[in-house]
Design a protein around this motif. Structure first.
Motif, PDB file in Angstrom:
ATOM      1  N   LEU A  96      -9.549  -0.672  -8.829  1.00  0.00           N
ATOM      2  CA  LEU A  96      -9.428  -0.234  -7.490  1.00  0.00           C
ATOM      3  C   LEU A  96      -8.797  -1.403  -6.942  1.00  0.00           C
ATOM      4  O   LEU A  96      -9.255  -2.406  -6.367  1.00  0.00           O
ATOM      5  N   ILE A  97      -7.600  -2.149  -6.682  1.00  0.00           N
ATOM      6  CA  ILE A  97      -7.204  -2.862  -6.491  1.00  0.00           C
ATOM      7  C   ILE A  97      -6.758  -2.510  -4.801  1.00  0.00           C
ATOM      8  O   ILE A  97      -6.503  -1.614  -4.597  1.00  0.00           O
ATOM      9  N   ASN A  98      -6.769  -3.377  -3.779  1.00  0.00           N
ATOM     10  CA  ASN A  98      -6.602  -3.237  -1.841  1.00  0.00           C
ATOM     11  C   ASN A  98      -5.069  -3.410  -2.239  1.00  0.00           C
ATOM     12  O   ASN A  98      -4.519  -4.192  -2.375  1.00  0.00           O
ATOM     13  N   LEU A  99      -3.920  -2.270  -2.115  1.00  0.00           N
ATOM     14  CA  LEU A  99      -2.986  -2.589  -2.250  1.00  0.00           C
ATOM     15  C   LEU A  99      -2.642  -3.324  -0.446  1.00  0.00           C
ATOM     16  O   LEU A  99      -0.776  -3.673  -0.885  1.00  0.00           O
ATOM     17  N   ASP A 100      -3.018  -3.526  -0.350  1.00  0.00           N
ATOM     18  CA  ASP A 100      -2.891  -3.536   1.689  1.00  0.00           C
ATOM     19  C   ASP A 100      -2.915  -5.314   1.656  1.00  0.00           C
ATOM     20  O   ASP A 100      -4.310  -5.083   2.617  1.00  0.00           O
ATOM     21  N   SER A 101      -3.004  -5.765   1.070  1.00  0.00           N
ATOM     22  CA  SER A 101      -3.135  -7.744   1.553  1.00  0.00           C
ATOM     23  C   SER A 101      -1.951  -8.411   1.118  1.00  0.00           C
ATOM     24  O   SER A 101      -1.455  -7.673   1.071  1.00  0.00           O
ATOM     25  N   LYS A 102      -2.307  -9.873   2.507  1.00  0.00           N
ATOM     26  CA  LYS A 102      -1.565 -10.798   2.449  1.00  0.00           C
ATOM     27  C   LYS A 102      -1.226 -10.659   0.775  1.00  0.00           C
ATOM     28  O   LYS A 102      -0.078 -11.478   0.474  1.00  0.00           O
ATOM     29  N   TYR A 103      -1.708 -10.929   0.032  1.00  0.00           N
ATOM     30  CA  TYR A 103      -1.748 -12.043  -1.363  1.00  0.00           C
ATOM     31  C   TYR A 103      -0.490 -10.534  -2.780  1.00  0.00           C
ATOM     32  O   TYR A 103      -0.054 -10.806  -3.328  1.00  0.00           O
ATOM     33  N   MET A 104      -0.971  -8.977  -1.849  1.00  0.00           N
ATOM     34  CA  MET A 104      -0.844  -8.320  -2.833  1.00  0.00           C
ATOM     35  C   MET A 104       1.177  -8.096  -2.114  1.00  0.00           C
ATOM     36  O   MET A 104       2.264  -7.713  -2.845  1.00  0.00           O
ATOM     37  N   ARG A 105       1.162  -8.434  -0.434  1.00  0.00           N
ATOM     38  CA  ARG A 105       2.496  -8.085  -0.278  1.00  0.00           C
ATOM     39  C   ARG A 105       3.509  -9.373  -1.084  1.00  0.00           C
ATOM     40  O   ARG A 105       4.566  -9.524  -1.304  1.00  0.00           O
ATOM     41  N   ALA A 106       2.397 -10.518  -0.535  1.00  0.00           N
ATOM     42  CA  ALA A 106       3.297 -12.040  -1.188  1.00  0.00           C
ATOM     43  C   ALA A 106       3.564 -11.046  -2.466  1.00  0.00           C
ATOM     44  O   ALA A 106       4.467 -11.802  -3.032  1.00  0.00           O
ATOM     45  N   ALA A 107       2.799 -10.493  -3.564  1.00  0.00           N
ATOM     46  CA  ALA A 107       3.523 -10.276  -4.794  1.00  0.00           C
ATOM     47  C   ALA A 107       4.680  -9.627  -4.887  1.00  0.00           C
ATOM     48  O   ALA A 107       5.677  -9.996  -5.610  1.00  0.00           O
ATOM     49  N   GLY A 108       4.918  -8.383  -4.517  1.00  0.00           N
ATOM     50  CA  GLY A 108       5.782  -7.714  -3.961  1.00  0.00           C
ATOM     51  C   GLY A 108       7.147  -8.608  -3.598  1.00  0.00           C
ATOM     52  O   GLY A 108       7.926  -8.384  -4.597  1.00  0.00           O
ATOM     53  N   LYS A 109       7.347  -9.482  -2.825  1.00  0.00           N
ATOM     54  CA  LYS A 109       8.095  -9.725  -2.169  1.00  0.00           C
ATOM     55  C   LYS A 109       8.672 -11.111  -3.138  1.00  0.00           C
ATOM     56  O   LYS A 109       9.723 -10.702  -3.212  1.00  0.00           O
ATOM     57  N   VAL A 110       7.829 -11.631  -4.228  1.00  0.00           N
ATOM     58  CA  VAL A 110       8.529 -12.898  -4.823  1.00  0.00           C
ATOM     59  C   VAL A 110       9.004 -11.973  -6.458  1.00  0.00           C
ATOM     60  O   VAL A 110      10.016 -12.235  -6.807  1.00  0.00           O
TER      61      VAL A 110
END
Ligand code: BES
Ligand code: ZN
Length: 456
Positions: free
Chosen positions: A370-384
């Motif tokens: 299970l991967i943490n959805l709330d990380s800067k790496y996840m947010r950056a992925a969503g953005k690009v």
């Protein structure tokens, strides 16, 4: 730096494709001993590729099994994150070969798709990362982040060599986040970020009866046929409601929360398309759960193969000495594949009729994650992903397994961001595997933007 890299990638599409075809032409089938040399050749090909694009210390690391390829570029400085890029260069066998419309190892483009074994899973997606790094290094001579690469050759066989390699090279592999492209989007315009993977427990069962194959006329009627016994045992492993009957099997399963159920219900999943894609007349599974839940958030038990006795052409009146089955379970958080293997092993021995003996061999296992959805790496992925594909990504559970994700969590303490660029109908592990070429190119651009974003 970003614009130059994107421009380089866009103007080198033809040469990227030509090189990918060359990578795909080496039949790196990890499961077949005859392809040992091809595995070695592919690993060396990658080292040459990584060296040519300007990575440092590219090398083939021998293991007890297939080699692991590593390389790095750490000159972005200590203020920048270090990204560990994982991929696998091994592929699945190609049979039945007669169902392929073109040679699985002579990649062919038809209607914007590149057809070849490994085109999507995972050579094509691994190659995206090579071309991303090349696009930066050949334009500005540097990368926006520090990068380490680990490309393995045993993923498709759940190989035993990678985990010890990662444990032994913890310091060398230390990173802030891992990035993996080995999953798929939902549609060409709908990206997807996977936050859960299932684990796997794979067993082979051998049921032995008579000391040799017997004449079915002389002996039939008085012998507990091992194939009969095995079929009865296997049939009893699930009840009419699709629930697995092995005691303790569900004990550690984390139930699907109401909130996640709602999320999964809203996910863009069409049961009709699912049925069409699978080529079935209807679906069947554990009652009380949606199809979507059954294939992602619930554990399974499936018979992968069943054989014994005479299976050649024509009749042979024989009562087999042995019967075999391969069975595997997809597991969810917090099921432990070793515990599940033990439960199954004990249960199969217990339900076997006394006239036969049962041996259970473990072929491989891997933990889910299970991967943490709330990380800067996840947010950056969503953005690009939104920038490049025009829609915000859907956050999904994946029913398949990528065991290294759990290993990275346990040994290196890092999460993996799964930037997947395949499509659901790429035909992974099937004849006519393909990769949608626009996703190859957009995947390169998205990953260029991702490295730039997390390096800011
Ligand atoms: N790329 C797949 C995982 C995957 C499958 C992602 C389906 C998205 C959709 C991976 O290469 C794979 O097939 N893994 C094996 C792992 C096993 C052999 C340990 C699998 O899931 O069967
Ligand atoms: Zn695969």
């Amino acid at each position: 730096m970003l614009d130059a890299a994107v421009q380089y990638a866009n103007s080198h599409r033809d040469s990227f494709l030509t090189e990918l075809k060359e990578f795909l032409s080496i039949p790196s089938i990890s499961a077949l001993p005859d392809h040992q040399l091809d595995i070695q050749r592919t690993a060396r090909w990658l080292v040459d590729q990584f060296t040519a694009i300007g990575l440092r210390h590219a090398k083939v690391n021998p293991t007890n099994g297939h080699p692991v390829v590593t390389a790095e570029w750490l000159e972005a400085g200590t203020g920048k994150p270090t990204v560990l890029i994982y991929g696998h260069y091994d592929v699945q066998p190609v049979d039945p070969l007669e169902l392929w419309h073109s040679d699985p190892f002579k990649a062919e483009v038809r209607d914007n798709y590149l057809y070849a074994r490994g085109s999507s899973d995972d050579k094509g997606q691994t190659f995206i990362h090579a071309k991303v790094l090349e696009s930066f290094l050949k334009t500005s001579g540097k990368l926006p982040v520090n990068v380490k690469l680990i490309i393995e050759g045993e993923e498709e066989i759940g190989g035993p060599s990678l985990d010890p390699f990662i444990e032994q090279h913890q310091d060398q592999l230390k990173a802030d986040v891992a990035v993996i492209s080995d999953t798929h989007m939902l549609r060409p315009d709908l990206p997807c970020l996977v936050y859960a993977l299932r684990g796997l427990c794979y067993l082979q069962v051998e049921v032995s009866g008579p000391a040799r194959d017997l004449h079915s006329g002389q002996y039939g009627g008085a012998i507990y046929n091992p194939l009969q016994a095995l079929c009865e045992m296997l049939a009893s492993l699930k009840d009419r409601n699709g629930r697995i009957t092995v005691p303790g099997f569900y004990d550690k399963v984390v139930p699907i929360s109401k909130a996640e159920h709602q999320l999964l219900v809203r996910s863009p999943f069409s049961e009709t398309e699912f049925m069409q894609d699978a080529g079935v007349k209807g679906v069947w599974g554990e009652s009380g759960y949606t199809t979507k839940e059954q294939v992602t958030a619930r554990p399974t038990l499936e018979i992968n193969g069943l054989w014994g006795g005479f299976t050649g052409e024509g009749p042979k009146t024989v009562l087999p000495a042995k019967a075999y089955a391969k069975i595997s379970c997809r597991l969810v958080a917090n099921q432990d594949h070793v515990e599940i293997a033990e439960l199954l092993q004990a249960h199969l021995k217990k339900i076997a009729p006394p006239q036969v003996t049962v041996e259970v061999k473990r072929l491989h296992g891997g933990h889910g994650a299970l991967i943490n959805l709330d990380s800067k790496y996840m947010r950056a992925a969503g953005k690009v992903l939104q920038e490049v594909f025009g829609n915000a990504p859907v956050y999904e559970r994946e029913g398949g397994s990528i065991p290294v994700v759990a290993t990275f969590q346990k040994v290196l303490g890092i999460d993996s961001i799964m930037l997947g660029f395949g499509l659901p109908d790429d035909g992974l592990h099937s004849p006519n595997e393909r990769f949608y070429l626009p996703n190859f190119y957009n995947g390169i651009e998205a990953t260029i933007r991702y490295l730039d974003e997390i390096g800011k």
